[in-house]
Design a protein around this motif. Sequence first.
Motif, PDB file in Angstrom:
ATOM      1  N   ASN A  98       0.820  -1.201   0.000  1.00 51.74           N
ATOM      2  CA  ASN A  98       0.000   0.000   0.000  1.00 51.74           C
ATOM      3  C   ASN A  98       0.869   1.273   0.000  1.00 51.74           C
ATOM      4  N   GLY A  99       0.660   2.108  -1.025  1.00 53.23           N
ATOM      5  CA  GLY A  99       1.411   3.354  -1.140  1.00 53.23           C
ATOM      6  C   GLY A  99       2.788   3.211  -1.753  1.00 53.23           C
ATOM      7  N   ASN A 100       3.187   1.984  -2.078  1.00 55.78           N
ATOM      8  CA  ASN A 100       4.501   1.709  -2.657  1.00 55.78           C
ATOM      9  C   ASN A 100       4.347   0.744  -3.831  1.00 55.78           C
ATOM     10  N   PRO A 101       3.869   1.228  -4.977  1.00 58.28           N
ATOM     11  CA  PRO A 101       3.589   0.329  -6.097  1.00 58.28           C
ATOM     12  C   PRO A 101       4.811  -0.414  -6.625  1.00 58.28           C
ATOM     13  N   GLU A 102       6.000   0.067  -6.316  1.00 52.63           N
ATOM     14  CA  GLU A 102       7.210  -0.609  -6.780  1.00 52.63           C
ATOM     15  C   GLU A 102       7.580  -1.815  -5.908  1.00 52.63           C
ATOM     16  N   ARG A 103       6.911  -1.975  -4.773  1.00 57.42           N
ATOM     17  CA  ARG A 103       7.165  -3.118  -3.887  1.00 57.42           C
ATOM     18  C   ARG A 103       6.067  -4.155  -4.112  1.00 57.42           C
ATOM     19  N   ILE A 104       6.391  -5.166  -4.903  1.00 55.76           N
ATOM     20  CA  ILE A 104       5.445  -6.190  -5.333  1.00 55.76           C
ATOM     21  C   ILE A 104       5.606  -7.442  -4.471  1.00 55.76           C
ATOM     22  N   ARG A 105       4.482  -8.056  -4.128  1.00 56.11           N
ATOM     23  CA  ARG A 105       4.479  -9.332  -3.415  1.00 56.11           C
ATOM     24  C   ARG A 105       3.627 -10.304  -4.223  1.00 56.11           C
ATOM     25  N   ILE A 106       4.139 -11.516  -4.418  1.00 57.99           N
ATOM     26  CA  ILE A 106       3.412 -12.529  -5.179  1.00 57.99           C
ATOM     27  C   ILE A 106       3.318 -13.795  -4.332  1.00 57.99           C
ATOM     28  N   LEU A 107       2.078 -14.232  -4.075  1.00 58.51           N
ATOM     29  CA  LEU A 107       1.845 -15.502  -3.402  1.00 58.51           C
ATOM     30  C   LEU A 107       1.707 -16.553  -4.492  1.00 58.51           C
TER      31      LEU A 107
END
Length: 105
Positions: free
Chosen positions: A51-60
């Motif tokens: 949230n608020g950091n679109p460059e920090r991606i998380r993939i499950l």
Amino acid sequence: MNARTEWIVRMAELEIDPARIEAYTALLAEEVETSVAKEPGVLMLHAVSVNGNPERIRILEVYASQQDYEAHLQSPHFLKYKTLTGGMVKSLDLVEVDPIVMCAK
């Protein structure tokens, strides 16, 4: 989805070049949608940003087995994604996780 012991579950934590986030997310969406549609052993791929950091991606990532995970890594659509996004990814950390309870509707 009841978690099964043979499943391979990972959390990918990525940092993307902010100047290239739109191009990256388009390639990611294509890869995720193709993997789930074409690979029976790819049970789930969920991509979100912090949230608020679109460059920090998380993939499950959830795969039916180790063999399915290894097949995914060799699939043409995954190799295309890795090749085209290589210069966009500033960091990648794959976290091995153990499923406890996984439910979907």
